[in-house]
Design a protein around this motif. Sequence first.
Motif, PDB file in Angstrom:
ATOM      1  N   ASN A   1       1.186  -1.260  -0.384  1.00 17.50           N
ATOM      2  CA  ASN A   1      -0.008  -0.014  -0.243  1.00 17.50           C
ATOM      3  C   ASN A   1       0.925   1.403  -0.091  1.00 17.50           C
ATOM      4  OD1 ASN A   1      -1.785   1.656   0.111  1.00 17.50           O
ATOM      5  ND2 ASN A   1      -2.473   2.048   2.259  1.00 17.50           N
ATOM      6  N   GLU A   2       0.596   2.160  -1.012  1.00 14.94           N
ATOM      7  CA  GLU A   2       1.713   3.260  -1.471  1.00 14.94           C
ATOM      8  C   GLU A   2       0.306   4.567  -0.820  1.00 14.94           C
ATOM      9  OE1 GLU A   2       5.201   1.547  -4.657  1.00 14.94           O
ATOM     10  OE2 GLU A   2       3.522   3.289  -4.863  1.00 14.94           O
ATOM     11  N   ALA A   3       0.834   5.155   0.135  1.00 12.84           N
ATOM     12  CA  ALA A   3       0.264   6.433   0.035  1.00 12.84           C
ATOM     13  C   ALA A   3       0.437   7.821   0.240  1.00 12.84           C
ATOM     14  CB  ALA A   3      -1.112   6.430   0.921  1.00 12.84           C
ATOM     15  N   SER A   4       0.480   9.182   0.091  1.00 10.57           N
ATOM     16  CA  SER A   4       1.735   9.718   0.661  1.00 10.57           C
ATOM     17  C   SER A   4       0.105  11.557  -0.075  1.00 10.57           C
ATOM     18  CB  SER A   4       2.991  10.086  -0.138  1.00 10.57           C
ATOM     19  OG  SER A   4       2.697  10.078  -1.813  1.00 10.57           O
ATOM     20  N   LYS A   5       0.642  12.371   0.716  1.00  3.53           N
ATOM     21  CA  LYS A   5      -0.076  13.688  -0.028  1.00  3.53           C
ATOM     22  C   LYS A   5       0.881  15.101   0.287  1.00  3.53           C
ATOM     23  CE  LYS A   5      -2.724  15.559   3.417  1.00  3.53           C
ATOM     24  NZ  LYS A   5      -3.786  16.013   3.959  1.00  3.53           N
TER      25      LYS A   5
ATOM     26  N   LYS B   1      14.555  -2.323  -5.233  1.00  2.00           N
ATOM     27  CA  LYS B   1      12.873  -2.700  -4.176  1.00  2.00           C
ATOM     28  C   LYS B   1      12.950  -1.519  -2.932  1.00  2.00           C
ATOM     29  CE  LYS B   1      11.990  -6.733  -0.970  1.00  2.00           C
ATOM     30  NZ  LYS B   1      12.630  -8.553  -1.454  1.00  2.00           N
ATOM     31  N   MET B   2      14.357  -0.783  -2.674  1.00  2.00           N
ATOM     32  CA  MET B   2      14.485  -0.284  -2.163  1.00  2.00           C
ATOM     33  C   MET B   2      13.907   0.670  -1.458  1.00  2.00           C
ATOM     34  SD  MET B   2      18.295  -1.471   0.724  1.00  2.00           S
ATOM     35  CE  MET B   2      17.958  -0.247   2.349  1.00  2.00           C
ATOM     36  N   LEU B   3      14.016   1.324  -2.718  1.00  2.00           N
ATOM     37  CA  LEU B   3      13.217   2.466  -2.938  1.00  2.00           C
ATOM     38  C   LEU B   3      11.612   2.666  -3.200  1.00  2.00           C
ATOM     39  CD1 LEU B   3      13.773   5.936  -4.735  1.00  2.00           C
ATOM     40  CD2 LEU B   3      14.180   4.744  -6.367  1.00  2.00           C
ATOM     41  N   LEU B   4      11.554   1.446  -4.118  1.00  2.00           N
ATOM     42  CA  LEU B   4      10.057   1.037  -3.931  1.00  2.00           C
ATOM     43  C   LEU B   4       9.217   1.534  -2.881  1.00  2.00           C
ATOM     44  CD1 LEU B   4      10.407  -0.357  -8.205  1.00  2.00           C
ATOM     45  CD2 LEU B   4       9.373   1.925  -7.267  1.00  2.00           C
ATOM     46  N   THR B   5       9.919  -0.187  -1.874  1.00  2.00           N
ATOM     47  CA  THR B   5       8.688  -0.339  -1.047  1.00  2.00           C
ATOM     48  C   THR B   5       9.278   0.399   0.429  1.00  2.00           C
ATOM     49  OG1 THR B   5      11.032  -1.397   0.235  1.00  2.00           O
ATOM     50  CG2 THR B   5       9.873  -2.916  -1.044  1.00  2.00           C
ATOM     51  N   SER B   6       9.702   1.672  -0.260  1.00  2.00           N
ATOM     52  CA  SER B   6       9.638   2.916   1.053  1.00  2.00           C
ATOM     53  C   SER B   6       8.392   4.109   0.303  1.00  2.00           C
ATOM     54  CB  SER B   6      10.989   3.799   1.113  1.00  2.00           C
ATOM     55  OG  SER B   6      11.111   4.517  -0.500  1.00  2.00           O
ATOM     56  N   ASP B   7       7.806   3.718  -0.518  1.00  2.00           N
ATOM     57  CA  ASP B   7       6.688   4.610  -0.768  1.00  2.00           C
ATOM     58  C   ASP B   7       6.631   5.990  -1.195  1.00  2.00           C
ATOM     59  OD1 ASP B   7       5.093   2.494   0.389  1.00  2.00           O
ATOM     60  OD2 ASP B   7       4.064   4.337   1.685  1.00  2.00           O
ATOM     61  N   TYR B   8       8.283   5.609  -1.676  1.00  2.00           N
ATOM     62  CA  TYR B   8       8.812   7.520  -2.064  1.00  2.00           C
ATOM     63  C   TYR B   8       9.024   7.571  -3.551  1.00  2.00           C
ATOM     64  CZ  TYR B   8      12.964  10.479  -2.327  1.00  2.00           C
ATOM     65  OH  TYR B   8      13.608  11.772  -2.000  1.00  2.00           O
TER      66      TYR B   8
ATOM     67  N   LEU C   1      24.040  22.124 -25.079  1.00  2.00           N
ATOM     68  CA  LEU C   1      22.729  22.322 -24.351  1.00  2.00           C
ATOM     69  C   LEU C   1      22.344  22.083 -23.129  1.00  2.00           C
ATOM     70  CD1 LEU C   1      20.519  24.303 -24.220  1.00  2.00           C
ATOM     71  CD2 LEU C   1      19.505  23.167 -25.829  1.00  2.00           C
ATOM     72  N   GLN C   2      22.976  21.683 -22.086  1.00  2.00           N
ATOM     73  CA  GLN C   2      22.330  21.063 -21.061  1.00  2.00           C
ATOM     74  C   GLN C   2      21.286  21.405 -19.841  1.00  2.00           C
ATOM     75  OE1 GLN C   2      25.961  20.088 -18.576  1.00  2.00           O
ATOM     76  NE2 GLN C   2      24.587  20.636 -17.075  1.00  2.00           N
ATOM     77  N   GLU C   3      20.877  20.686 -20.148  1.00  2.00           N
ATOM     78  CA  GLU C   3      19.573  21.144 -18.651  1.00  2.00           C
ATOM     79  C   GLU C   3      19.636  20.220 -17.731  1.00  2.00           C
ATOM     80  OE1 GLU C   3      14.736  22.227 -17.539  1.00  2.00           O
ATOM     81  OE2 GLU C   3      15.695  21.961 -19.763  1.00  2.00           O
ATOM     82  N   SER C   4      19.240  20.765 -16.707  1.00  2.00           N
ATOM     83  CA  SER C   4      19.868  19.811 -15.435  1.00  2.00           C
ATOM     84  C   SER C   4      19.138  20.104 -14.274  1.00  2.00           C
ATOM     85  CB  SER C   4      21.100  19.918 -14.426  1.00  2.00           C
ATOM     86  OG  SER C   4      21.358  22.154 -13.626  1.00  2.00           O
ATOM     87  N   PHE C   5      17.785  19.275 -13.470  1.00  2.00           N
ATOM     88  CA  PHE C   5      16.935  19.331 -13.210  1.00  2.00           C
ATOM     89  C   PHE C   5      16.260  17.969 -12.469  1.00  2.00           C
ATOM     90  CE2 PHE C   5      15.051  17.296 -16.817  1.00  2.00           C
ATOM     91  CZ  PHE C   5      14.353  16.211 -16.360  1.00  2.00           C
ATOM     92  N   THR C   6      15.586  18.340 -11.057  1.00  2.00           N
ATOM     93  CA  THR C   6      15.149  17.134  -9.710  1.00  2.00           C
ATOM     94  C   THR C   6      13.458  17.282 -10.165  1.00  2.00           C
ATOM     95  OG1 THR C   6      14.740  16.316  -7.883  1.00  2.00           O
ATOM     96  CG2 THR C   6      15.095  18.614  -8.083  1.00  2.00           C
ATOM     97  N   ASP C   7      13.059  15.995  -9.977  1.00  2.00           N
ATOM     98  CA  ASP C   7      11.604  16.591  -9.916  1.00  2.00           C
ATOM     99  C   ASP C   7      10.895  15.803  -8.628  1.00  2.00           C
ATOM    100  OD1 ASP C   7      11.928  13.478  -9.661  1.00  2.00           O
ATOM    101  OD2 ASP C   7      10.729  12.950 -11.758  1.00  2.00           O
ATOM    102  N   SER C   8      12.167  15.851  -7.359  1.00  2.00           N
ATOM    103  CA  SER C   8      12.088  15.473  -5.450  1.00  2.00           C
ATOM    104  C   SER C   8      12.827  13.853  -5.682  1.00  2.00           C
ATOM    105  CB  SER C   8      10.350  15.565  -4.959  1.00  2.00           C
ATOM    106  OG  SER C   8       9.536  14.967  -5.654  1.00  2.00           O
ATOM    107  N   VAL C   9      12.545  13.318  -6.940  1.00  2.00           N
ATOM    108  CA  VAL C   9      12.482  11.898  -6.736  1.00  2.00           C
ATOM    109  C   VAL C   9      14.380  11.575  -7.596  1.00  2.00           C
ATOM    110  CG1 VAL C   9      12.106   9.305  -7.398  1.00  2.00           C
ATOM    111  CG2 VAL C   9      11.110  10.576  -6.147  1.00  2.00           C
TER     112      VAL C   9
END
Length: 598
Positions: A157-161, A301-308, A493-501
């Motif tokens: 169960n993955e839930a976040s707000k 596995k560790m990344l996915l099972t953390s709901d992150y 041409l270079q772009e760097s960014f993050t989507d929080s993950v």
Amino acid sequence: MPQCPCVHDLHTKNSFLESTPQILHNLNYHFPMCLSTYHTHWKRDIRENANANLSFQSLLLSVTISADMYKEKILELALSASEELWHMAQEQEPLWLFDTNKGSEVLNEAEYKRRFISLDETLDEIIRLVSTGESIDDHHFLNFNENAANGEFAFNNEASKSIGVVLASSVSILNVLMNVEQWSSVFFSIVSKATTLGVLYPGENENHNGALQVMTANFHLPSPLFTPREVKFARICRRINLNTWLVADVSLESVFPNEAVPCVQRRPSGCLIQELQPGLSMVTWVEHNLVPNASVQHMFKMLLTSDYAFSAKRWIATLERYYDKITSLEGRQEDNSPQSNGLSVGNKNMLKLAQRMVKCYARNISPCSDNSWMPLPISGAEEIFVKMSTNLDDPRLPQGVAITISTSVWLPIPQAHLFEFLRNRTNRGKGWKFRFTADIHLNPLRMDQWDLLSAGSNILEDMKISSTRDPSNSISRLLIESPATDKAAKLYLQESFTDSVAMYVIYAPLDVVATQYLSDGKDEDSVPILPCGFAILPDKANWPSGESVNGSILTISFQLIDEQLSSTTSYLPPSSVRTIYKIICETISLIKDALLCN
């Protein structure tokens, strides 16, 4: 019309590699550990079979949903989901509890089940059997319970707000969410493929109120090794009051049960949009999914099972970044002077070109059915993937046969440190070498580089546009001055960014003609571009109060033009295979050496 520079021609790279034996030392030692060949082939076969099966199911579903009986069931399900999402987005304790370790709210599952789930699995199964006319016996439930106990039907169960402020009107956000092409384009780093299977109710033209549609989408992580999450769901748009809107998703297992292959179940998810003032909205995003345990890959596995990995914060961060860029593009200059507050026409074109570049990169590394990845036919390189594509008439891409290579490896380097190293222009050709100290800081030791084609070059940054929200989200134009006087300077041409993950460093070669073409205000769609770059995931959740230092999952993707290949062949010559292998291996080795991780 500008041409794509030949800096990424495959045989140019091959000549460079062959002429520098000191760079090509000990390839086997440096090459990262891979999963088993059997696992790779098994996973590829599963993908191919699943894609064929899901395509048939989608076709069948698109016909079935139009029947009145199913339309009413889907409408009832969507309305119920929107009511649940309204409570999930508005309420705090006891439904949501603040987790001090994660620094965010987590769902109180006991409270959720008490509020929104009234039946247990056994009663659900009885209702299903009765509705389908199947017999009910003890043996069936014995098998059902044994399967559940063995984890065959087990779901995580993955839930976040998450809450964010977006520089857009509510109607603009609704236009993105209710148009499948815009939605998948804006959320390209999350949605690899999306299709509308049917529009049941079109809603009001000006604001989508009352719209209901059935969709299918693949949610992915930036790696060719990750199997996308495929989900079919209904999406409804409702106006709550004058300035508040709700867009809710819910999957259709209760309407169209399918027990053959457990799939991701999308519980009521979506967003609550409250317009604060014209052009400014507060968005509360809720993600709630049930994911089969069997779908978790070892590396992730560790990344996915953390709901992150697929958290609500990732969706919010992506939406905020998109509208931040739109605001920059729509900014108006008071005059044409370089000192004007607005962006010049040339810089606006660079922003548009960068936007196309990163979308193309994300599309290339996604392991969806549109990408025919093949393992590199070299022993020990089964998780280096390659694909070929031919372009004859698309002006946005260079003409000829393009070879795309990609792989993902685990590195014992914190995500943020690896991101900063790769995005720093000085580390391409003559960058600092770093050592990790006990307090996890980077201390410079000596000069080093990771870019094979920029070795020894002087690298300048002649343009940079940074986000005011997050300065690490930036677009740069890099000038590569070769130490050889007879060679012309190169541009990236270079772009760097993050989507929080995930964190991205994406670049593509440009030539002087293309740069001048953009500066003159010409159409950026006529500039061919071939993106390469890096996507960096943490190997586990990066919670704000995390005590341990994480490693990273680094995905590398290069695109090369092979001018010696015919546009009608799918054959990859052994010399090209060897060059591809060397490029990937040596780039990983240089990154490791630069950060002292060997």
